[in-house]
Design an enzyme around this catalytic site. Structure first.
Site, PDB file in Angstrom:
ATOM      1  N   HIS A   1       0.902  -1.222   0.040  1.00  0.00           N
ATOM      2  CA  HIS A   1      -0.010   0.068  -0.009  1.00  0.00           C
ATOM      3  C   HIS A   1       0.922   1.272   0.034  1.00  0.00           C
ATOM      4  O   HIS A   1       0.737   2.015   0.981  1.00  0.00           O
ATOM      5  CB  HIS A   1      -1.012   0.041   1.154  1.00  0.00           C
ATOM      6  CG  HIS A   1      -0.652  -0.727   2.582  1.00  0.00           C
ATOM      7  ND1 HIS A   1       0.457   0.095   3.280  1.00  0.00           N
ATOM      8  CD2 HIS A   1      -0.974  -1.528   3.501  1.00  0.00           C
ATOM      9  CE1 HIS A   1       0.613  -0.468   4.223  1.00  0.00           C
ATOM     10  NE2 HIS A   1      -0.386  -1.580   4.461  1.00  0.00           N
TER      11      HIS A   1
ATOM     12  N   ASP B   1      -6.198  -4.422   0.256  1.00  0.00           N
ATOM     13  CA  ASP B   1      -5.828  -4.038   1.739  1.00  0.00           C
ATOM     14  C   ASP B   1      -7.257  -4.261   2.521  1.00  0.00           C
ATOM     15  O   ASP B   1      -7.503  -3.548   3.500  1.00  0.00           O
ATOM     16  CB  ASP B   1      -5.309  -2.630   1.947  1.00  0.00           C
ATOM     17  CG  ASP B   1      -4.640  -2.613   3.616  1.00  0.00           C
ATOM     18  OD1 ASP B   1      -4.873  -3.666   4.209  1.00  0.00           O
ATOM     19  OD2 ASP B   1      -4.359  -1.569   4.030  1.00  0.00           O
TER      20      ASP B   1
HETATM   21 ZN   LIG Z   1      -0.549  -2.370   6.102  1.00  0.00          ZN
END
Ligand SMILES: [Zn+2]
Lengths: 431, 306
Positions: A232, A305
């Site tokens: 991310h 995520d």
């Molecule tokens: Zn993370």
């Protein structure tokens, strides 16, 4: 059982295919590729996918299933169901469960739960025992049980010393470390540090806390000669560091979440906790740099995520609410809407980032659209306009900032392991 | 005359007419407070909950007094933030309180955004009595009222807020409110106590307190929060006092006509020397009566709007 996928545009960048082709699938195996005449294979069930895209099954390399530990929020099966509904045939789950995925036993448990599902569920083992950053988790044992990578996600590996050892050790098995890049001493804030955090009076999380660890990890990967993957990625400076490192031939790869290329920290102004995540939403400048990074290949892949939280856990005063949002069922739509329709990526490039590259990074075989191969496919409509409805999600949790958002592009069906998910149902396509 | 909003969540975005109305209404109530019988029946039959999730004796007492002067029924609910994670959630607490037919909620909480969150989970009028490091609108209104009382107008004034701006909710509310009223607002403090990109709100940043005193009509001196993050932001309180403390010598040297505000309580010898606090300078300390008048005005305007 035979099925025919009729009229679709088959794209697999890993094989250099981009062509309108019919597919015959017999008991889950691709048996014929090319024009299939009407009446041929008269017992086959025909699916009309005229001008829909047929691509190697999508793969999400950053998913938080909450099993074991928080089965009220997500289980291996509900998470895999959400993946199928979102257009994915494979995923890798992060180890911050309870107990932590830091032993072969926990991986075996997850494998057993996922057994027989359409979606292939791979485990990412913890780098250190309990993700505490003190001593190495049993990496070799976990590789044997099927771990595809190692990460202390939620936090960065605590010290350079133990990260170095982990890189060296995992390299023996050609596995890599996936890093959540955040300097511990600068952590703990609730949103990106900027004029917006100043205006909202929320404790700030500076972008440099990510950059410091990205820098550390790139330097270590170079020194050790190992691979490292940046999870991310969210800042302009980090994208630039990865770009330069790749130019130097350092083995670094990176992923970005749909929310980090779609939203900015301005969304926080309503204090809605569904916009609270870590890394936090950043500035417009960061978003533009991320899109540039996706375009020029600095950012290899897109990952959700996916972080389920119960309503009670998220419906709190802002600083007390946990970080994270779910993403499996909105990811493809957001990527097509924000990246393809806005002219940043072609469909073929999108397939690289959502299917080919994550598997290559994890050394998971990329599905081949070839006769006699297992049919591992995603079929999507890049022009379908739909409205996100969190109440229709397969995920057990509803924490999304994208509810009611209009998206263009949606998965229609996925096929894998002799199963098909279409029209909100799992079908057996063998026997 | 009515306010343009059913809540007072902060001063960001609040129009000039609203602020003017609150200040003017407070002037009327200020007169009431000088009468022998200080009570008016304005909010009779209204129920107000004071929901304090963070200790604040002064603000709570000021609100309570204002509510009593307006004849409202009061329910007090205080809870240490430490016990928040245990037991009942904030939302459940609010839902239970709402079942008692509450008209207004005055809220103080350590998390920014709680008053905004309350507007989504409650039907009452919400008044922010301080949320995290975000806003504290009634404190800023009382500062503005006190300045206006001394200098007649806010328009065109130059005001500098001095201290730990990053850990102050008063600073932000003052910046928004005063700028709306046509004043120039700047800040002064050590670089470690200035929040990121503050200048993008249209304020200038001073690191030199002499210059700040010389170039402003009013300084609003913030209490240095000993218990908060001051420890990592400055080497010592002694050094803070030496370089940023307001002393008689600094006032004499730079600007003898300056008006000094301090929201109290003072850390003597840190942000303000005793000579200044007790001396012949134009100092506004702890404007308790004005604070009650401002809160009466806000409660009255929100409570009688429908
Ligand atoms: Zn993370």
């Amino acid at each position: 059982m035979q099925i025919i996928l009729k009229g679709g545009i088959v794209i697999n960048p890993a094989q250099n295919i981009e062509q309108k082709l019919d597919l015959l699938i017999d008991n889950g195996i691709i048996k014929k590729i090319g024009a299939i005449k009407p009446g041929e294979y008269s017992s086959a069930k025909i699916y009309d996918f005229e001008n829909k895209f047929i691509v190697p099954g999508l793969f999400d390399m950053h998913v938080h299933l909450r099993e074991p530990g928080r089965e009220d929020e997500e289980t291996v099966v509900t998470g895999a169901n959400a993946a199928a509904a979102g257009g994915f045939t494979g995923l890798a789950c992060m180890p911050n469960t309870n107990p932590t995925i830091d032993s072969a036993e926990v991986i075996n448990f997850i494998n057993q739960k996922a057994n027989g599902h359409l979606v292939n569920v791979h485990s990412i083992g913890a780098v250190t025992l309990g993700r505490k950053g003190e001593s190495l988790a049993p990496i070799a044992e976990m590789v044997e049980a099927g771990a595809v990578a190692f990460s202390d996600d939620g936090v960065a590996v605590k010290t350079a010393a133990i990260l170095r050892k982990a890189m060296e050790y995992a390299s023996m098995y050609d596995k890599l470390v996936i890093e959540h890049c955040e300097d511990e001493s600068l952590a703990g804030g609730a949103m990106n540090e900027s004029v917006v955090s100043t205006q909202l009076g929320l404790p700030p999380l500076p972008s440099v806390s990510e950059d410091l660890i990205v820098m550390r990890d790139i330097l270590l990967a170079e020194y050790v000669g190992a691979r490292v993957h940046i999870a991310h990625i969210s800042t302009k400076a980090s994208v630039e560091m990865v770009r330069q490192a790749k130019k130097k031939g350092i083995n670094v790869t990176a992923e970005v979440t749909p929310h980090h290329f779609t939203l900015t920290h301005d969304s926080l102004k309503t204090f809605d906790t569904n916009f609270k995540m870590n890394p936090p939403l950043r500035s417009k400048e960061d978003v533009l740099a991320i899109i540039e990074g996706l375009k020029d290949g600095t950012i290899d892949c897109i990952a959700s995520d996916h972080a389920p939280h119960s309503i009670e856990e998220k419906d709190l005063e802002f600083i007390n609410a946990p970080n994270g949002i779910i993403g499996l069922e909105t990811q493809l739509g957001l990527a097509i809407t924000e990246l393809v329709h806005k002219g940043h990526l072609t469909i073929s490039q999108l397939v690289e980032k959502l299917s080919v590259n994550p598997r290559k990074i994890l050394n998971v075989p990329v599905p081949q659209i070839t006769e006699d191969e297992n049919a591992d496919l995603t079929i999507f409509d890049s022009d379908m306009v739909w409205t996100v409805d969190k109440n229709k999600f397969k995920s057990k949790s509803k924490n999304t900032p994208f509810d009611k958002r209009l998206l263009t592009g949606k998965s229609i069906a996925v096929i894998n392991n002799g199963k098909m998910f279409i029209d909100d149902n799992f079908l057996n396509i063998t026997g | 005359m009515a306010l343009s909003t059913p809540h007072l969540l902060g001063l960001n975005g609040v129009p000039k007419e609203d602020i003017q109305l609150i200040l003017d209404t407070a002037t009327t109530f200020r007169e009431v407070l000088d009468r022998p019988i200080k009570k008016v029946p304005t909010l009779q039959g209204k129920t107000i909950v004071n929901l304090f999730y963070e200790s604040s004796t002064r603000t709570r007492i000021s609100f309570e007094l204002a509510q009593k002067r307006l004849s409202a029924d009061i329910v007090n609910f205080s809870k240490g933030t430490s016990s928040v994670s245990k037991g009942e959630s904030f939302k459940d607490t609010v839902k239970n309180i709402e079942a008692m037919k509450v008209d207004m909620i005055v809220v103080r909480h350590s998390s920014a955004g709680v008053p905004h969150y309350l507007t989504r989970i409650s039907n009452a009028n919400i008044i922010n009595a301080g949320d995290g490091l975000h806003e504290h609108p009634t404190q800023a209104l009382l500062d503005m009222y006190s300045i206006r009382e001394k200098l007649n107008s806010l328009e065109g004034l130059r005001i500098c807020i001095i201290g730990d701006i990053a850990h102050s909710r008063v600073a932000l509310s003052n910046i928004y409110g005063l700028k709306t009223m046509g004043a120039t607002v700047n800040v002064c403090g050590p670089a470690t106590m200035i929040p990121k990109e503050l200048e993008r709100l249209g304020v200038k940043i001073y690191n030199n307190v002499d210059k700040a005193i010389a170039e402003h009509d009013v300084i609003n001196v913030l209490r240095i929060q000993l218990e908060r993050e001051a420890g990592i932001s400055i080497p010592s309180l002694r050094e803070y006092h030496n370089y940023f403390g307001i002393t008689a010598e600094r006032i004499e040297r730079n600007n003898k006509d300056i008006l000094i505000l301090h929201p109290g309580p003072i850390n003597r010898g840190v942000e303000l020397s005793s000579e200044v606090a007790d001396g012949p300078y134009q100092v506004i300390l702890n404007q308790v009566t004005n604070g009650v008048a401002i809160r009466m005005a806000v409660l009255y305007l929100l409570g009688t709007a429908n």
